[in-house]
Design an enzyme around this catalytic site. Sequence first.
Site: not given
Length: 571
Positions: A123, A210, A255, A377, A383, A385, A390, A417, A422, A425
């Site tokens: 890890s 642990n 709405t 683009s 374009k 954007n 986004e 444990y 592991q 994370k």
Amino acid sequence: MHQRTTGWHTGRQKQINLRCTRCEARSSWLGFIREDMQGTLINSSLLLPQQLSLISKSRFHLGFCKNTQKKKSAIFSVNETMRDSSSSSVILAEKKQNEKEEKLWGGRFEESVTDTVEKFSESISYDKALYKQDIKQSKAHATMLAKQGLMTASDRDAILQGLDEIEKCIEGGEFVWRTDREDVHMNIEAALTDLIGEPAKKLHTARSRNDQVVTDLRLWCRDAIDKILLCIKRLQVALVNLAKVNEGLIVPGYTHLQRAQPVLLQHLLLSYVEQLERDAGRLADCRSRLNFCPLGACALAGTGLPIDRFMTSDALGFTAPMRNSIDAVSDRDFVLEFLSANSIVAIHLSRLGEEWVLWASEEFGFLTPSDAVSTGSSIMPQKKNPDPMELVRGKSARVVGDLVTLLVLCKGLPQAYNRDLQEDKEPLFDSVKTIIGMLEVSTEFAQNITFNHERIQRALPAGHLDATTVADYLVNKACCVLPNSWFSNIPFRTSHDIVGRSVALCVSKKCELQDLSLDELKSLSPIFEQDVYEYLGVENSVKKFRSYGSTGSECVRDQLGYWSNKLEIDR
């Protein structure tokens, strides 16, 4: 050439000659030969303080030569034939990458793990991010052990000094992280043993990986929440400042993505500030709940040694030690809560992103992002954007996915444990990195957009946004102005019907409510009077809002003042 040596003059200053095995460049430095260096190969990433300062002035920098610019794990070895001379020849040699060392837990094993198992189990490739927290808690633990008589003061001092040197090497990018040492804890402990010898072996007294890892994780989460809270505040400030420069601008409120009522843009922007404040509150609550110390719980059952868990808890800034040692090492509910809070932040930012992406479209045209926060683009030259927002909308899926990953990971785990944990994370680190990025780019976007007042004003008349205000007019007129008339008890549902028929008339005539004559209005209800025109039109409609928290000018001014004061803007 690389024999073990004995008989050095301890404490004597000598000139040490270095030669890079790659480019043959040579350099030298003066240093003291220490007794604990005798007969050993010293890892160049673990040099002693005087070595660090002296060698950094030469052409050699902790394991690599400037000529080759190769950062390699390296060792120093002393030529046996020159050990009694005033100048010892030292060769900078590369450490063989295929060398394996015995595991710190390997006492009961007769053979080492296979390369496949080692690669699958490591890890260190990601949990090295916890190095600061691991070193911090190790210092607190060593200090406590010394106070409790479980190690000497000199051993404690050697450990603290060694940990300082290791931290400097890590932050300088010269520390060599080794996969065969599995994780951040064993990398640092083994490196400390290489550096100071026997005293380092006392550091793991009354401690298991642990409780060590979950202590690191709580410290890391605490720091991460503080960073996120700061980012949230910066976005809130940007939104409040954006509201301030758009005073009085009325926009359509929606709405069901259909035009509903007119609202002040300031009111709309402050609605996101309110949501972010609740996000911050959830994170702060999470921080308070996770701020309890598992260190000293050991593997799961605690220890029979006379440790002081309250001392380490205080030293690390925790509220108190965790009461139950099994609970301390086995649960990750604090990470789940953290990722849940992050997910809600991400959803709020995604909604903001969606709204601004829509408003930047040609169909709306309500806002224009600057070139600094826009992209083009590869095929369509016209374009422009709003890609950052986004991506904010899109990356919310990652944050929610990180939460789901951890929920599934923790489901069905027995106490206490399990190695499965592991895997907590990577989703944690990804969630935090992503949410900070989303907050930062949203802040930058908010600082680089302008609202198109003329386009918005041209769009306002459509949609009969003042209809609800007219319904309020009828209720208010009947109850307050003409209380004794036959229509004094017109309920809101009746006024709703009257205005609905008024809108239907407008649709047939292709006009707005304010375009209807008083006679046309009276044909729908005799309660209409000339003063109805004071309620018609979006500007008049907004002026009539007066309830606490509404979009009325006075109410919004109060809201803006509240947030300016709370966020310490213009102070």
